[in-house]
Scaffold this motif. Structure first.
Motif, mmCIF file in Angstrom:
data_model
loop_
_atom_site.group_PDB
_atom_site.id
_atom_site.type_symbol
_atom_site.label_atom_id
_atom_site.label_comp_id
_atom_site.label_asym_id
_atom_site.label_seq_id
_atom_site.Cartn_x
_atom_site.Cartn_y
_atom_site.Cartn_z
ATOM 1 N N THR A 167 -1.745 0.925 5.933
ATOM 2 C CA THR A 167 -2.402 -0.375 5.942
ATOM 3 C C THR A 167 -3.779 -0.275 5.265
ATOM 4 O O THR A 167 -4.369 0.806 5.164
ATOM 5 N N ALA A 168 -4.266 -1.424 4.780
ATOM 6 C CA ALA A 168 -5.506 -1.443 3.994
ATOM 7 C C ALA A 168 -6.667 -0.801 4.748
ATOM 8 O O ALA A 168 -7.507 -0.121 4.142
ATOM 9 N N GLY A 218 2.357 -5.762 0.639
ATOM 10 C CA GLY A 218 1.186 -4.880 0.577
ATOM 11 C C GLY A 218 0.905 -4.218 1.917
ATOM 12 O O GLY A 218 1.199 -4.780 2.978
ATOM 13 N N GLY A 219 0.341 -3.021 1.872
ATOM 14 C CA GLY A 219 -0.066 -2.335 3.104
ATOM 15 C C GLY A 219 1.119 -2.000 3.974
ATOM 16 O O GLY A 219 2.102 -1.416 3.528
ATOM 17 N N ASP A 220 1.032 -2.390 5.228
ATOM 18 C CA ASP A 220 2.132 -2.227 6.176
ATOM 19 C C ASP A 220 2.696 -3.615 6.480
ATOM 20 O O ASP A 220 1.937 -4.573 6.645
ATOM 21 N N TYR A 240 -9.455 -8.265 8.175
ATOM 22 C CA TYR A 240 -8.666 -8.541 6.982
ATOM 23 C C TYR A 240 -8.936 -10.000 6.598
ATOM 24 O O TYR A 240 -9.206 -10.839 7.461
ATOM 25 N N MET A 241 -8.793 -10.305 5.312
ATOM 26 C CA MET A 241 -8.921 -11.690 4.819
ATOM 27 C C MET A 241 -10.264 -12.299 5.223
ATOM 28 O O MET A 241 -10.332 -13.475 5.584
ATOM 29 N N LEU A 270 -0.191 -8.855 -3.339
ATOM 30 C CA LEU A 270 -1.026 -7.659 -3.180
ATOM 31 C C LEU A 270 -0.322 -6.344 -3.519
ATOM 32 O O LEU A 270 -0.877 -5.277 -3.318
ATOM 33 N N ALA A 305 -9.811 -1.458 -2.166
ATOM 34 C CA ALA A 305 -9.692 -0.104 -1.609
ATOM 35 C C ALA A 305 -8.531 0.642 -2.235
ATOM 36 O O ALA A 305 -7.434 0.089 -2.384
ATOM 37 N N PRO A 332 -9.005 -8.561 -3.041
ATOM 38 C CA PRO A 332 -8.861 -8.157 -1.658
ATOM 39 C C PRO A 332 -10.017 -7.265 -1.209
ATOM 40 O O PRO A 332 -10.432 -6.360 -1.920
ATOM 41 N N ALA A 333 -10.503 -7.565 -0.033
ATOM 42 C CA ALA A 333 -11.568 -6.745 0.533
ATOM 43 C C ALA A 333 -11.469 -6.787 2.052
ATOM 44 O O ALA A 333 -10.962 -7.751 2.629
ATOM 45 N N LEU A 334 -11.976 -5.724 2.664
ATOM 46 C CA LEU A 334 -11.991 -5.620 4.121
ATOM 47 C C LEU A 334 -13.427 -5.548 4.592
ATOM 48 O O LEU A 334 -14.268 -4.934 3.931
ATOM 49 N N VAL A 361 1.376 -5.393 9.724
ATOM 50 C CA VAL A 361 -0.057 -5.633 9.936
ATOM 51 C C VAL A 361 -0.440 -6.841 9.069
ATOM 52 O O VAL A 361 -0.524 -6.740 7.847
ATOM 53 N N PRO A 410 -1.879 0.360 0.262
ATOM 54 C CA PRO A 410 -3.019 -0.465 -0.156
ATOM 55 C C PRO A 410 -3.177 -0.628 -1.664
ATOM 56 O O PRO A 410 -4.095 -1.323 -2.104
HETATM 57 N N1 SAH Z 1 -0.106 -6.041 5.272
HETATM 58 C C1 SAH Z 1 -1.372 -5.750 4.627
HETATM 59 C C2 SAH Z 1 -2.412 -6.829 4.911
HETATM 60 C C3 SAH Z 1 -2.043 -8.209 4.392
HETATM 61 S S1 SAH Z 1 -3.301 -9.384 4.679
HETATM 62 C C4 SAH Z 1 -1.864 -4.381 5.062
HETATM 63 O O1 SAH Z 1 -1.317 -3.782 5.992
HETATM 64 O O2 SAH Z 1 -2.818 -3.888 4.460
HETATM 65 C C5 SAH Z 1 -4.195 -9.329 3.146
HETATM 66 C C6 SAH Z 1 -5.552 -8.711 3.336
HETATM 67 O O3 SAH Z 1 -5.467 -7.291 3.395
HETATM 68 C C7 SAH Z 1 -6.523 -8.968 2.198
HETATM 69 O O4 SAH Z 1 -7.133 -10.244 2.303
HETATM 70 C C8 SAH Z 1 -7.540 -7.867 2.423
HETATM 71 O O5 SAH Z 1 -8.415 -8.191 3.476
HETATM 72 C C9 SAH Z 1 -6.655 -6.735 2.887
HETATM 73 N N2 SAH Z 1 -6.314 -5.817 1.774
HETATM 74 C C10 SAH Z 1 -5.097 -5.562 1.276
HETATM 75 N N3 SAH Z 1 -5.165 -4.635 0.291
HETATM 76 C C11 SAH Z 1 -6.467 -4.309 0.171
HETATM 77 C C12 SAH Z 1 -7.188 -3.412 -0.653
HETATM 78 N N4 SAH Z 1 -6.586 -2.652 -1.578
HETATM 79 N N5 SAH Z 1 -8.532 -3.332 -0.491
HETATM 80 C C13 SAH Z 1 -9.160 -4.065 0.451
HETATM 81 N N6 SAH Z 1 -8.531 -4.933 1.256
HETATM 82 C C14 SAH Z 1 -7.200 -5.051 1.125
#
Ligand code: SAH
Length: 272
Positions: free
Chosen positions: A140-141, A110-112, A192-193, A59, A222, A249-251, A115, A34
Protein backbone atom coordinates in the motif's frame (compact mmCIF):
# COMPACT_ATOMS: atom_id res chain seq x y z
CA UNK A 1 -9.93 3.17 -25.95
CA UNK A 2 -13.28 2.68 -24.28
CA UNK A 3 -14.66 -0.75 -23.47
CA UNK A 4 -17.91 0.41 -25.09
CA UNK A 5 -16.17 0.40 -28.49
CA UNK A 6 -15.35 -3.27 -28.01
CA UNK A 7 -18.46 -5.36 -27.46
CA UNK A 8 -16.41 -8.47 -28.38
CA UNK A 9 -15.01 -8.36 -24.85
CA UNK A 10 -18.43 -9.43 -23.64
CA UNK A 11 -18.84 -12.30 -26.08
CA UNK A 12 -18.28 -15.89 -24.95
CA UNK A 13 -14.64 -16.96 -24.90
CA UNK A 14 -13.27 -18.57 -28.07
CA UNK A 15 -13.77 -22.31 -28.02
CA UNK A 16 -17.10 -22.14 -26.18
CA UNK A 17 -19.79 -24.03 -28.08
CA UNK A 18 -22.45 -21.70 -29.49
CA UNK A 19 -25.31 -21.42 -27.05
CA UNK A 20 -23.67 -23.63 -24.40
CA UNK A 21 -23.49 -22.06 -20.93
CA UNK A 22 -19.96 -20.88 -20.15
CA UNK A 23 -18.70 -21.08 -16.57
CA UNK A 24 -17.66 -17.65 -15.33
CA UNK A 25 -14.00 -16.74 -15.65
CA UNK A 26 -12.00 -16.29 -12.49
CA UNK A 27 -11.38 -12.69 -11.39
CA UNK A 28 -8.07 -11.78 -9.77
CA UNK A 29 -8.17 -8.58 -7.73
CA UNK A 30 -4.54 -7.59 -7.96
CA UNK A 31 -2.70 -4.97 -5.93
CA UNK A 32 -0.20 -3.19 -8.20
CA UNK A 33 1.73 -1.53 -5.37
CA UNK A 34 2.54 2.17 -5.14
CA UNK A 35 3.98 2.59 -8.64
CA UNK A 36 7.54 1.26 -8.85
CA UNK A 37 7.19 -2.03 -10.78
CA UNK A 38 9.95 -3.57 -8.67
CA UNK A 39 7.54 -3.34 -5.74
CA UNK A 40 5.05 -5.77 -7.25
CA UNK A 41 4.86 -9.09 -5.48
CA UNK A 42 6.26 -12.09 -7.34
CA UNK A 43 2.72 -13.42 -7.59
CA UNK A 44 1.38 -10.15 -9.01
CA UNK A 45 4.11 -10.08 -11.67
CA UNK A 46 3.33 -13.67 -12.66
CA UNK A 47 -0.42 -13.02 -12.93
CA UNK A 48 0.23 -9.91 -15.06
CA UNK A 49 2.57 -11.78 -17.43
CA UNK A 50 -0.13 -14.41 -17.95
CA UNK A 51 -3.06 -11.96 -18.25
CA UNK A 52 -5.29 -11.77 -21.32
CA UNK A 53 -7.87 -9.26 -20.08
CA UNK A 54 -7.07 -6.46 -17.62
CA UNK A 55 -9.26 -3.74 -16.09
CA UNK A 56 -7.07 -1.06 -14.54
CA UNK A 57 -7.30 2.16 -12.57
CA UNK A 58 -5.76 5.59 -12.83
CA UNK A 59 -3.06 4.97 -10.20
CA UNK A 60 -1.53 1.92 -11.86
CA UNK A 61 1.96 2.81 -13.10
CA UNK A 62 2.73 2.54 -16.82
CA UNK A 63 5.70 0.30 -16.14
CA UNK A 64 3.46 -2.10 -14.27
CA UNK A 65 1.18 -2.30 -17.31
CA UNK A 66 4.23 -3.00 -19.48
CA UNK A 67 4.36 -6.47 -17.91
CA UNK A 68 1.02 -7.37 -19.51
CA UNK A 69 1.49 -9.21 -22.85
CA UNK A 70 0.94 -7.03 -25.94
CA UNK A 71 -1.79 -9.45 -27.05
CA UNK A 72 -3.85 -8.81 -23.89
CA UNK A 73 -6.78 -6.42 -23.82
CA UNK A 74 -6.40 -3.65 -21.25
CA UNK A 75 -9.44 -1.59 -20.31
CA UNK A 76 -9.00 1.69 -18.44
CA UNK A 77 -11.81 2.38 -15.98
CA UNK A 78 -10.32 5.48 -14.40
CA UNK A 79 -11.08 6.48 -10.81
CA UNK A 80 -9.42 9.75 -9.98
CA UNK A 81 -11.40 10.94 -6.97
CA UNK A 82 -12.93 13.88 -8.83
CA UNK A 83 -13.21 12.29 -12.29
CA UNK A 84 -14.52 8.76 -12.34
CA UNK A 85 -14.39 7.42 -15.87
CA UNK A 86 -16.99 4.84 -14.92
CA UNK A 87 -19.17 5.00 -11.80
CA UNK A 88 -18.29 2.31 -9.26
CA UNK A 89 -21.52 0.38 -9.86
CA UNK A 90 -20.76 0.31 -13.59
CA UNK A 91 -17.26 -1.04 -12.91
CA UNK A 92 -18.68 -3.86 -10.80
CA UNK A 93 -21.31 -4.57 -13.45
CA UNK A 94 -18.65 -4.64 -16.18
CA UNK A 95 -16.47 -7.00 -14.13
CA UNK A 96 -19.39 -9.38 -13.69
CA UNK A 97 -20.31 -9.27 -17.38
CA UNK A 98 -16.73 -9.83 -18.50
CA UNK A 99 -16.32 -12.74 -16.09
CA UNK A 100 -19.57 -14.28 -17.31
CA UNK A 101 -18.15 -14.30 -20.84
CA UNK A 102 -15.87 -17.03 -19.48
CA UNK A 103 -12.50 -15.26 -19.66
CA UNK A 104 -10.17 -14.91 -16.71
CA UNK A 105 -10.06 -11.25 -15.73
CA UNK A 106 -7.39 -9.32 -13.85
CA UNK A 107 -8.72 -6.33 -11.92
CA UNK A 108 -5.61 -4.23 -11.36
CA UNK A 109 -5.70 -1.56 -8.68
CA UNK A 110 -3.06 0.75 -7.21
CA UNK A 111 -1.44 -0.18 -3.91
CA UNK A 112 -3.40 -2.85 -2.09
CA UNK A 113 -6.93 -3.68 -3.26
CA UNK A 114 -8.35 -3.65 0.25
CA UNK A 115 -6.86 -0.33 1.40
CA UNK A 116 -9.20 2.38 0.12
CA UNK A 117 -9.80 2.32 -3.66
CA UNK A 118 -13.05 0.35 -3.18
CA UNK A 119 -11.64 -3.13 -3.64
CA UNK A 120 -13.91 -4.38 -0.87
CA UNK A 121 -16.96 -3.17 -2.77
CA UNK A 122 -15.81 -4.92 -5.93
CA UNK A 123 -15.11 -8.17 -4.09
CA UNK A 124 -18.56 -8.04 -2.48
CA UNK A 125 -20.15 -7.45 -5.89
CA UNK A 126 -18.39 -10.55 -7.26
CA UNK A 127 -19.31 -12.63 -4.21
CA UNK A 128 -22.96 -11.60 -4.54
CA UNK A 129 -22.93 -12.46 -8.26
CA UNK A 130 -21.43 -15.90 -7.53
CA UNK A 131 -18.28 -15.18 -9.55
CA UNK A 132 -15.10 -16.86 -8.28
CA UNK A 133 -12.29 -14.50 -7.38
CA UNK A 134 -9.02 -14.26 -5.52
CA UNK A 135 -7.21 -11.28 -4.02
CA UNK A 136 -3.48 -10.74 -4.45
CA UNK A 137 -2.19 -8.23 -1.90
CA UNK A 138 -0.05 -5.28 -2.89
CA UNK A 139 2.22 -2.86 -1.08
CA UNK A 140 0.00 0.00 0.00
CA UNK A 141 1.07 3.61 -0.65
CA UNK A 142 1.74 4.24 3.05
CA UNK A 143 4.32 1.46 3.12
CA UNK A 144 5.92 2.62 -0.12
CA UNK A 145 6.05 6.23 1.06
CA UNK A 146 7.38 5.34 4.50
CA UNK A 147 10.14 3.12 3.13
CA UNK A 148 11.21 5.33 0.25
CA UNK A 149 10.91 8.72 1.94
CA UNK A 150 12.55 7.65 5.20
CA UNK A 151 9.60 7.62 7.60
CA UNK A 152 9.20 4.48 9.73
CA UNK A 153 5.47 4.12 10.26
CA UNK A 154 5.96 2.87 13.81
CA UNK A 155 8.86 3.33 16.21
CA UNK A 156 9.06 2.41 19.88
CA UNK A 157 9.96 5.96 20.91
CA UNK A 158 7.35 7.71 18.78
CA UNK A 159 4.35 5.64 17.75
CA UNK A 160 2.80 2.39 18.92
CA UNK A 161 -0.30 2.81 16.77
CA UNK A 162 -0.66 3.30 13.02
CA UNK A 163 -3.88 4.67 11.56
CA UNK A 164 -4.69 4.76 7.85
CA UNK A 165 -7.36 7.39 7.27
CA UNK A 166 -9.12 8.87 4.29
CA UNK A 167 -8.63 12.58 3.68
CA UNK A 168 -11.51 12.55 1.23
CA UNK A 169 -13.93 14.50 3.37
CA UNK A 170 -17.34 14.76 1.87
CA UNK A 171 -18.57 18.31 1.45
CA UNK A 172 -18.45 20.40 4.59
CA UNK A 173 -18.84 17.40 6.83
CA UNK A 174 -15.48 17.58 8.59
CA UNK A 175 -16.85 15.49 11.43
CA UNK A 176 -16.97 12.41 9.18
CA UNK A 177 -13.67 11.31 10.72
CA UNK A 178 -13.13 10.53 14.40
CA UNK A 179 -10.89 13.55 15.01
CA UNK A 180 -10.41 12.99 18.77
CA UNK A 181 -9.07 9.50 17.98
CA UNK A 182 -6.84 10.77 15.17
CA UNK A 183 -5.42 13.54 17.38
CA UNK A 184 -4.14 11.12 20.05
CA UNK A 185 -0.48 11.15 21.08
CA UNK A 186 2.09 8.49 20.20
CA UNK A 187 0.58 7.39 16.94
CA UNK A 188 1.21 7.82 13.24
CA UNK A 189 -1.71 8.87 11.07
CA UNK A 190 -1.47 8.47 7.31
CA UNK A 191 -4.07 10.28 5.25
CA UNK A 192 -4.80 8.99 1.76
CA UNK A 193 -6.49 11.37 -0.72
CA UNK A 194 -5.63 14.31 1.52
CA UNK A 195 -4.00 16.87 -0.80
CA UNK A 196 -7.09 19.01 -1.34
CA UNK A 197 -8.18 18.77 2.28
CA UNK A 198 -4.74 19.23 3.90
CA UNK A 199 -5.63 22.60 5.52
CA UNK A 200 -8.77 21.06 7.04
CA UNK A 201 -6.91 17.96 8.23
CA UNK A 202 -4.25 20.03 10.02
CA UNK A 203 -6.80 22.47 11.46
CA UNK A 204 -9.01 19.66 12.78
CA UNK A 205 -6.11 17.79 14.39
CA UNK A 206 -4.96 20.99 16.15
CA UNK A 207 -8.53 21.83 17.18
CA UNK A 208 -8.74 18.39 18.81
CA UNK A 209 -5.60 18.88 20.87
CA UNK A 210 -2.68 17.82 18.71
CA UNK A 211 0.20 20.27 19.27
CA UNK A 212 0.79 22.68 16.39
CA UNK A 213 4.47 21.66 16.29
CA UNK A 214 3.69 17.96 15.66
CA UNK A 215 5.91 16.81 12.77
CA UNK A 216 4.03 16.26 9.52
CA UNK A 217 5.03 15.37 5.96
CA UNK A 218 3.55 15.11 2.54
CA UNK A 219 4.97 12.46 0.21
CA UNK A 220 4.18 13.03 -3.45
CA UNK A 221 4.58 10.29 -6.10
CA UNK A 222 6.00 7.85 -3.55
CA UNK A 223 8.33 5.24 -5.12
CA UNK A 224 7.95 6.88 -8.56
CA UNK A 225 10.37 9.09 -10.51
CA UNK A 226 10.05 12.63 -9.17
CA UNK A 227 9.08 11.50 -5.65
CA UNK A 228 9.10 14.44 -3.22
CA UNK A 229 8.92 14.45 0.55
CA UNK A 230 8.15 17.80 2.15
CA UNK A 231 8.27 18.06 5.91
CA UNK A 232 7.02 20.61 8.40
CA UNK A 233 4.61 20.76 11.29
CA UNK A 234 0.84 20.65 11.53
CA UNK A 235 0.93 24.46 11.53
CA UNK A 236 3.30 24.87 8.60
CA UNK A 237 2.58 21.95 6.25
CA UNK A 238 -0.44 23.45 4.41
CA UNK A 239 1.65 26.51 3.49
CA UNK A 240 4.59 24.36 2.40
CA UNK A 241 2.33 22.19 0.22
CA UNK A 242 0.73 25.24 -1.40
CA UNK A 243 4.08 26.92 -2.09
CA UNK A 244 5.48 23.73 -3.57
CA UNK A 245 2.28 23.08 -5.58
CA UNK A 246 1.96 19.49 -4.36
CA UNK A 247 -0.20 17.33 -6.63
CA UNK A 248 -1.95 13.99 -6.16
CA UNK A 249 -1.03 11.25 -5.69
CA UNK A 250 0.34 12.18 -2.32
CA UNK A 251 0.05 11.01 1.26
CA UNK A 252 0.00 13.10 4.41
CA UNK A 253 1.88 11.54 7.34
CA UNK A 254 1.46 13.01 10.82
CA UNK A 255 3.30 12.05 14.01
CA UNK A 256 6.62 11.95 15.83
CA UNK A 257 8.09 9.44 13.36
CA UNK A 258 8.27 12.22 10.76
CA UNK A 259 11.02 13.87 12.85
CA UNK A 260 13.28 10.94 11.92
CA UNK A 261 12.99 11.67 8.18
CA UNK A 262 15.95 14.02 7.65
CA UNK A 263 18.38 11.66 9.40
CA UNK A 264 17.08 8.58 7.58
CA UNK A 265 16.84 10.29 4.19
CA UNK A 266 20.50 11.31 4.37
CA UNK A 267 21.51 7.65 4.33
CA UNK A 268 19.10 6.56 1.60
CA UNK A 269 19.29 6.42 -2.16
CA UNK A 270 15.61 6.85 -3.00
CA UNK A 271 14.31 9.39 -0.45
CA UNK A 272 12.86 12.49 -2.13
N1 SAH B 1 -5.36 1.15 -2.78
C1 SAH B 1 -4.38 2.22 -2.76
C2 SAH B 1 -4.99 3.54 -2.31
C3 SAH B 1 -6.08 4.07 -3.22
S1 SAH B 1 -6.68 5.62 -2.70
C4 SAH B 1 -3.21 1.81 -1.87
O1 SAH B 1 -3.29 0.82 -1.15
O2 SAH B 1 -2.20 2.51 -1.90
C5 SAH B 1 -5.69 6.74 -3.66
C6 SAH B 1 -4.73 7.49 -2.79
O3 SAH B 1 -3.60 6.69 -2.47
C7 SAH B 1 -4.12 8.72 -3.45
O4 SAH B 1 -4.99 9.84 -3.38
C8 SAH B 1 -2.89 8.94 -2.58
O5 SAH B 1 -3.24 9.54 -1.36
C9 SAH B 1 -2.47 7.52 -2.30
N2 SAH B 1 -1.40 7.07 -3.22
C10 SAH B 1 -1.47 6.07 -4.12
N3 SAH B 1 -0.28 5.92 -4.75
C11 SAH B 1 0.54 6.86 -4.24
C12 SAH B 1 1.89 7.21 -4.48
N4 SAH B 1 2.65 6.58 -5.38
N5 SAH B 1 2.41 8.23 -3.75
C13 SAH B 1 1.68 8.87 -2.82
N6 SAH B 1 0.40 8.58 -2.56
C14 SAH B 1 -0.17 7.58 -3.26
Amino acid sequence: MSFMDNPQWLEPARGAAAGAPVPPGRVTLLGAGPGDPDLLTVKAARVLREASLVLYDHLVGEQVLDLVPASAECIYVGKESSRHTLPQEAIIDLMCRLARSGRPLVRLKGGDCYVFGRGGEEALGLAQAGIPFEVVPGITAAQGAGACAGIPLTHRDHAGTLVLATGHLRGDNDTALDWPLLARARQTVVFYMGVATLPTICAQLMAHGMPADTPAAIVERATLPGQRCLTGTLASLPGVAATEAVQAPALVIVGGVVALQPALARGMACAG
